[in-house]
Design a protein around this motif. Structure first.
Motif, PDB file in Angstrom:
ATOM      1  N   GLN A 152      -6.651  -8.607  -3.516  1.00 14.36           N
ATOM      2  CA  GLN A 152      -5.882  -8.179  -2.359  1.00 14.36           C
ATOM      3  C   GLN A 152      -5.756  -9.293  -1.323  1.00 14.36           C
ATOM      4  OE1 GLN A 152      -7.866  -4.441  -1.176  1.00 14.36           O
ATOM      5  NE2 GLN A 152      -6.063  -3.372  -1.964  1.00 14.36           N
ATOM      6  N   THR A 184      -1.332  -6.578  -3.105  1.00 12.17           N
ATOM      7  CA  THR A 184      -2.196  -6.767  -4.270  1.00 12.17           C
ATOM      8  C   THR A 184      -1.475  -7.653  -5.285  1.00 12.17           C
ATOM      9  OG1 THR A 184      -3.139  -4.565  -3.961  1.00 12.17           O
ATOM     10  CG2 THR A 184      -3.475  -5.616  -6.103  1.00 12.17           C
ATOM     11  N   GLY A 197       1.606  -2.952   0.084  1.00 14.96           N
ATOM     12  CA  GLY A 197       1.040  -1.661   0.463  1.00 14.96           C
ATOM     13  C   GLY A 197       1.279  -1.356   1.925  1.00 14.96           C
ATOM     14  N   GLN A 198       0.260  -0.846   2.599  1.00 14.26           N
ATOM     15  CA  GLN A 198       0.414  -0.401   3.983  1.00 14.26           C
ATOM     16  C   GLN A 198       0.623  -1.566   4.940  1.00 14.26           C
ATOM     17  OE1 GLN A 198      -3.971   0.801   3.894  1.00 14.26           O
ATOM     18  NE2 GLN A 198      -3.668   0.454   6.068  1.00 14.26           N
ATOM     19  N   GLN A 230       2.266  -6.598  -5.097  1.00 16.98           N
ATOM     20  CA  GLN A 230       2.615  -5.208  -4.805  1.00 16.98           C
ATOM     21  C   GLN A 230       2.287  -4.940  -3.335  1.00 16.98           C
ATOM     22  OE1 GLN A 230       3.935  -2.706  -6.925  1.00 16.98           O
ATOM     23  NE2 GLN A 230       4.146  -1.623  -4.968  1.00 16.98           N
TER      24      GLN A 230
END
Length: 567
Positions: free
Chosen positions: A65, A58, A43-44, A41
C-alpha cells in the motif's frame, strides 16, 4: 516576478535548481505511456487540499500500500516548476535522509501528475497524541531529535531549505500500540522546498504564518531576507506546540488574529512559559526552546548544533505525561482553525449578520463574485479569478477586506499571481478546485482579519442547520453546512473538536466556547485566580502578544522568571 523556487537576489546562478528540474523531468519520463491506475488500485481519499487529493492505493502486483498524491496540471510555468522541484527535492531527500517520506515513482496523464509516496499508517503526530490521550517529554524529544536530524541533513547534504516545517507535516510509520521512537517519524510535503547555498537568502515570505520566523515575516517596511536557519525557528514553534498545545506567538487565540497582527507579534519575538501546563516541563526543554526561538537568525544555533543539547539525554527519563490540559489545548489547536473557517463560511452565506441584515462589505464581495463568474456556473476556477485579477484588487481595496491587499511584503495594495494562488488554495474549503460565493467571501473576510464575532457566528450556524430546534448540532446537521464533497466523517471531526462533554453533539454554549476558547477555561489552563481579568488573555495566549496582539506584553526569551516575579 520573483521565483520562490531558489535563492535569488544575491547573485545565485540557479545551476543547482536547473539540474534538479531536469532530474524531475527524467523521473516523469520513466513511466511515460503507463497509466497509474493500471499499476495501482485506488482506494479511499486520505486527504484534500488546494493541490488536489491524496488516495490510499494498493500496488496490483505486490499488494503493498502507498499514498498517491494527485496534483492537477496547471498551465502556469511557475506552478509546473514548483511541482517539478518538489519531485526533485523529495527524490534526493528520500535517497539521502532516512526521515524523509519516500517517493516511489511518478506518473502523469493529460490532467494530473501522480506522486506515489510511502504510506505512513500511524498518521499525523497530532492525531496520535490526541487519540492516545497521553504524551511526555521523552516522546517530544524523540520527535524533535528526528526533526533536527532531518533538517541538518537537508541543509547540509542537500543544500535545501524545507520552508514548511510544522506539526501537520510530521507523520508516523508506527501503529498506535507501538512506542514512539525517532526512527518512526517521517517528514512530508516538499512543495515549498528550495535550494539555498550558504550565505545566500530568500526574499519572499513562504510557509504557514504561525511557524514563520521574524526574518520570514519581514520587518515593518516589508523587507524579507532569510536563509535555511528559518527552518530551525519553525522546529522550535513545533516543539512548543507539542509541549503545551498552542503556538508561542499568538497563543491560544492565534487563529482569531489577522496575519497583520501575527506578523507584529512574531517580529517582537517574545513568548513565555506561564500556566500550569508548563509546570511539568523541564528547564532543559525550556532552554532548547529559547535557543531555537532566538529572534536574531545570526545568533540562532543550527540544527546540527542543537542535536548535541543535553535535553535529549535527560528526556529519556522524563516519561511523566504532560497532562490532560496539554491534550485539550492540542485538540483545540488542531480543530480551531477549521471551526473558525466554517463559522466564517456560514456568516458569509447569511450576508455577514443575522436575519435580513446584509453587511455592505459582504454585499460588495458578492457582486464581485458575480462579475468574476464568467460562465455563470456559480463556481470560480483559478483561471477565472486570475483573468479578472484587477477586479479582485479593486474589491479588496474598496471593502473591509482591503486590509488584505496591503498585507504582503512591502504592501502596495496589489496581488500578484502567486499571492492569488495562495488565497485560492486557502479558500477552497472542500479541496475541489473551485470556489462558491461563500468560500470566496469568507476567504476575503479571513484574509483581512474581519472574522465574525463568536456570538453572531454561533447564532448564524444554529439558525442555519438546527433543523429540529433542539439547541444541539449533530454531525448530520453540521454536514449540511459543508460542501457536498465533504463526508460525514469530516463533519463528525468538526463536532468532536467542540464537543466538550463528549455526548456526540454540540450545544450553543459549547460552540461559542470553542470559538472563543472561553475565558473561564483560559483561567483554569493558566492557573489564574477568578477575577484576574487583566492577566487572563495574556496568560491564555502564552504571553505571545497579550490582549493587544502586538507582542509588547509577552516577555523576552530567557526572562520568564523575572517577569513572573514582577507580576
Amino acid at each position: 516576478m520573483f521565483s520562490c523556487f531558489s535563492c535569488g537576489g544575491d547573485g545565485h546562478p540557479k545551476d543547482v535548481t536547473d539540474v534538479a528540474l531536469e532530474e524531475a523531468r527524467r523521473e516523469l519520463k520513466k513511466n511515460r505511456g503507463r497509466a497509474v491506475r493500471d499499476v495501482y488500485q485506488f482506494g479511499q481519499v486520505l486527504g484534500k487540499g488546494g493541490f488536489g487529493k491524496v488516495y490510499l492505493a494498493t500496488h496490483k502486483h505486490t499488494k503493498l500500500q502507498y499514498a498517491v498524491k494527485q496534483v492537477e496540471k496547471r498551465p502556469e510555468s511557475w506552478v509546473q516548476e514548483a511541482l517539478l522541484l518538489e519531485i526533485a527535492v523529495q527524490r534526493r531527500a528520500c535517497t539521502a535522509i532516512p526521515q524523509a517520506v519516500k517517493l516511489e515513482e511518478v506518473f502523469e496523464d493529460g490532467g494530473y501528475t501522480y506522486l506515489v509516496l510511502e504510506l505512513c499508517p500511524g498518521g499525523e503526530v497530532f492525531d496520535r497524541i490526541i487519540d492516545q490521550g497521553n504524551f511526555c517529554e521523552r516522546d517530544a524529544a524523540q520527535v524533535l531529535r528526528a526533526l533536527l536530524a532531518f533538517i541538518a541533513a537537508l541543509h547540509g547534504r542537500l543544500g535545501v531549505a524545507h520552508r514548511d516545517i510544522k506539526p501537520m507535516n510530521l507523520l508516523l510509520t508506527c501503529g498506535p500500540s507501538q512506542p514512539l521512537t525517532a526512527a518512526d517519524v517521517r517528514f512530508a510535503d516538499f512543495g515549498l522546498s528550495a535550494f539555498c547555498a550558504d550565505g545566500e537568502h530568500f526574499h519572499e515570505t513562504c510557509g504557514t504564518i504561525y511557524f514563520q520566523a521574524p526574518e520570514v515575516v519581514g520587518d515593518a517596511s516589508g523587507r524579507v531576507r532569510y536563509d535555511k536557519g528559518a527552518d530551525v525557528w519553525a522546529a522550535g514553534v513545533t516543539l512548543f506546540v507539542l509541549l503545551c498545545g498552542w503556538v508561542p506567538f499568538g497563543g491560544r487565540f492565534a487563529f482569531k488574529k489577522s496575519e497583520l497582527e501575527l506578523r507584529k507579534i512574531i517580529r517582537a519575538g517574545k513568548f513565555s512559559f506561564t500556566g500550569l501546563v508548563w509546570e511539568v516541563v523541564s528547564d532543559s526543554a525550556k532552554d532548547i526552546l529559547r535557543l531555537m526561538l532566538t529572534p536574531d537568525p545570526a545568533a540562532r544555533p543550527s540544527a546540527a548544533q542543537l542535536l548535541t543539547h543535553p535535553w535529549f539525554a535527560e528526556a529519556a527519563a522524563l516519561d511523566r505525561p504532560l497532562g490532560e490540559r496539554m491534550i485539550a489545548n492540542l485538540k483545540q489547536f488542531a480543530a480551531a482553525c477549521r471551526l473558525q473557517k466554517l463559522a466564517a463560511l456560514v456568516v458569509a452565506k447569511r450576508g455577514g449578520g443575522l436575519g435580513n441584515r446584509l453587511d455592505p462589505d459582504v454585499a460588495k464581495l458578492r457582486e464581485v463574485f458575480a462579475e468574476l463568474d464568467a460562465n455563470g456556473d456559480r463556481r470560480l476556477t483559478f483561471d477565472e479569478l486570475k483573468d479578472e485579477i484587477q477586479k479582485v484588487r479593486v474589491a479588496m481595496g474598496g471593502s473591509a477586506a482591503g486590509a488584505a491587499a496591503g498585507a504582503g511584503p512591502g504592501g502596495g495594495g496589489g496581488l500578484d499571481e502567486q499571492e492569488l494562488w495562495k488565497l485560492f488554495m486557502a479558500a477552497d474549503f472542500d479541496g475541489d478546485g473551485k470556489l462558491d460565493v461563500n468560500e470566496f467571501v469568507a476567504a476575503m473576510m479571513n484574509a483581512a482579519g474581519v472574522q465574525p464575532d463568536e456570538k453572531t457566528a454561533t447564532e448564524a450556524i444554529f439558525d442555519e442547520v438546527d433543523v429540529d430546534g433542539d439547541g444541539f448540532l449533530t454531525p448530520a446537521e453540521v454536514q449540511l453546512l459543508l460542501p457536498a464533497s465533504l463526508t460525514r466523517d469530516e463533519a463528525t471531526a468538526i463536532v468532536a473538536g467542540a464537543d466538550k462533554n463528549a455526548d456526540g453533539r454540540v450545544s450553543r454554549q459549547e460552540l461559542e466556547e470553542a470559538l472563543t476558547m472561553s475565558k473561564k477555561h483560559s483561567k483554569r489552563a493558566a492557573g489564574l485566580p477568578e477575577g484576574a481579568e487583566g492577566q487572563e488573555e495574556e496568560a491564555a495566549d502564552g504571553g505571545g502578544g497579550g490582549a493587544g496582539g502586538d507582542g509588547e506584553e509577552g516577555e523576552e526569551p530567557g526572562k520568564e522568571a523575572a517577569a513572573q516575579q514582577a507580576s
